[in-house]
Structure formats: structure tokens, C-alpha cells
Design an enzyme around this catalytic site. Structure first.
Site, PDB file in Angstrom:
ATOM      1  N   CYS A  39      64.281 -47.033 -36.392  1.00 37.91           N
ATOM      2  CA  CYS A  39      62.816 -47.622 -36.332  1.00 37.91           C
ATOM      3  C   CYS A  39      62.673 -47.528 -34.675  1.00 37.91           C
ATOM      4  O   CYS A  39      63.719 -47.381 -33.958  1.00 37.91           O
ATOM      5  CB  CYS A  39      62.845 -49.088 -36.671  1.00 37.91           C
ATOM      6  SG  CYS A  39      63.898 -50.094 -35.611  1.00 37.91           S
ATOM      7  N   LEU A  40      61.406 -47.590 -34.150  1.00 39.32           N
ATOM      8  CA  LEU A  40      61.226 -47.346 -32.709  1.00 39.32           C
ATOM      9  C   LEU A  40      61.746 -48.327 -31.919  1.00 39.32           C
ATOM     10  O   LEU A  40      61.888 -48.139 -30.929  1.00 39.32           O
ATOM     11  CB  LEU A  40      59.601 -47.319 -32.821  1.00 39.32           C
ATOM     12  CG  LEU A  40      58.739 -45.982 -33.453  1.00 39.32           C
ATOM     13  CD1 LEU A  40      57.523 -46.294 -33.544  1.00 39.32           C
ATOM     14  CD2 LEU A  40      59.369 -44.701 -32.676  1.00 39.32           C
TER      15      LEU A  40
END
Length: 282
Positions: free
Chosen positions: A186-187
Site C-alpha cells: 500500500c502507498l
């Protein structure tokens, strides 16, 4: 939808573990799979679909930490597998503990994610949620695993000792196009602990990584150290990145994404390079 499995042959031992997982899934009768579009969740979804058919469902949790490209790839992959696919939207940024970005960040993220996915499962009278956690995930800094354990999430790959390279073998045998897809995260994993996770920081990372995707690099991360972007590219791709023309395009594109300074990490891509030091050095 996949019409048939590939002709790739599994070892007898891995084939036996696959059969054991399928037998477990058949006993469950119904399954909702947390589906990111990566190879791990794809294998679990494909196995569940093969055993349970319409009684299997994939759910992708859509939030600020999921890149738009990843969402589109998840949609395409679900169609390829032939599994029912639902989206559920939520925001990790609603939780102050997540925004604070301590080393426990992933615990709060996965807690929210599986609580939201559980709502869809409950509407189907399905008691079991599944994830694509595999045996290679152990030993790293993974507080999200504690959140899943607390919710009794079914983790078939982990339970049967299937490591990442074996997951790729299973995906190849199942005929999945993502069998060699680079690992994603995930970012928020691009933002060092202690630096607040904000919507703008996440979008800036996403824009910067789109630059590297457009340049056809396969394995990379853009780590956001405030206004400095530290670009990690896989070691076997570094030579191309170091070419003067490529360096200039990377630097220009990443700065246009919103960073003031850009540096290329000569150690190359390392999964979890922002994890706590004592965890990385175990």
C-alpha cells in the site's frame, strides 16, 4: 475468464498442499477473499472459485492507500479468474492512530480493512474471510498479521507453509497472468514512520510511481522523506536507470509529481526498507 489451467506441473509435494487447501475450502462451503489484485490473493481467489464456484467472492477494499492502477488491475484479474468481485470503500485516514504513522500503522489499517470486508461477508451469511498471507510474510515487521489473527481470518497459504516462490508456482499452474507480477504494497508504506500519512503525500507518491511505470520499470518504490523522494529500483534494472537520459526523465517526472528533490538509491529496491531497523536486522 480463464478457460483452463496451464500445463505447468507442480512438484508432488506442492500439489499435495494445494489439494489440502482445496479440501479445506470445500469444507468451509463459502468464502470471502480479501482481494488486492496481487499474486497471493489471486491464488486464494482462484482456488476458492475452482472449489466453491459462485459461493466464493472477492472483495477489494478501496481507500486512499490503494493506487488507482492497482484497483484497475484488481478488477481485470477478478474477471480473468471468474470470481464475483465487490468493492467496498473506507478511509484509513479517518483513524488518527493510522495517520500518526507509528510502527503499528498496519495493525490499524488491516483492522479497518477486514472489519469493512466482514460487513459484506455478513450480508451473505458467510462466516469466513480469507487473505493471501503466505509463509514468506513471517519474520518481517507485519503488525497487520496480528489484526488478522484477532479476527480469525483464514490464511490458507500461511497455514500450509506455502512460500512466495511456491505461490508463484501455484499461480502459474492455475494459468494466472499475474504469476510473475512484482510484489506491491500500500502507498502508506512509502512514508517513513513518524511522518503523518496524508492524502496529498499518498497522491504525490502515486504520481511519482506512475512516472517509473511509464518508463517500463517493473520493481520499484518511491519513498517519501518529506520533500525528498528516494527512488528504489530493482538491482537488475539499475543499469538502465543510471543511463543519463533515464536519470533525467526520472528526476524531471518525480519533481513534477510534487517533490522538491530526487535521489536514486544505489542499494536498489528492498521490500520493507522503511521498517524499524531492529526488525530488519533480525
Amino acid at each position: 475468464m480463464r478457460e483452463q489451467e496451464s500445463t505447468y506441473r507442480l512438484s508432488p509435494e506442492l500439489a499435495a498442499r494445494r489439494a489440502a487447501i482445496e479440501a479445506e475450502m470445500a469444507e468451509l462451503g463459502q468464502l470471502v477473499v480479501a482481494f488486492s489484485g496481487g499474486v497471493d490473493s489471486a491464488v486464494v481467489a482462484a482456488l476458492a472459485t475452482g472449489v466453491l464456484g459462485e459461493r466464493a467472492m472477492a472483495v477489494t477494499a478501496v481507500s486512499e492507500t490503494l493506487a488507482g492502477r492497482e484497483l484497475e488491475e484488481a478488477r481485470e484479474l477478478a474477471a480473468e479468474i471468474g470470481i464475483r468481485h465487490e468493492l467496498i470503500e473506507f478511509s484509513e485516514l479517518d483513524d488518527e492512530r493510522f495517520r500518526e504513522n507509528t510502527p503499528s500503522r498496519c495493525f490499524f489499517c488491516q483492522s479497518m480493512r477486514f472489519d469493512e470486508i466482514a460487513k459484506i461477508a455478513a450480508s451473505l451469511d458467510c462466516e469466513m474471510l480469507a487473505s493471501g498471507t503466505n509463509a514468506s510474510d513471517l519474520g518481517d515487521h507485519r503488525p497487520g498479521l496480528k489484526a488478522m489473527a484477532a479476527r480469525k481470518v483464514y490464511q490458507p497459504l500461511l497455514a500450509h507453509g506455502v512460500h512466495k516462490d511456491e505461490v508463484r508456482e501455484l499461480a502459474r499452474a492455475l494459468g494466472l497472468s499475474v504469476w510473475d507480477k512484482p510484489a506491491k504494497a500500500c502507498l502508506s508504506s512509502r512514508i517513513p514512520h513518524g511522518l503523518e500519512v496524508t492524502r496529498e503525500r499518498l497522491r504525490r507518491v502515486e504520481r511519482a510511481e506512475e512516472v517509473l511505470h511509464a518508463l517500463e520499470f517493473r520493481q520499484f518504490r518511491v519513498r517519501a522523506h518529506g520533500e525528498l523522494a528516494r527512488v528504489e529500483i530493482a538491482a537488475d534494472e539499475l543499469a538502465r536507470a543510471l543511463e543519463p537520459g533515464a536519470l533525467q526523465r526520472i528526476a524531471t517526472g518525480v519533481r513534477q509529481a510534487g517533490f522538491e528533490e530526487v535521489t536514486l538509491d544505489l542499494m536498489g529496491f528492498r521490500s520493507g526498507s522503511l521498517n524499524p531497523v531492529k526488525e530488519r536486522n533480525r
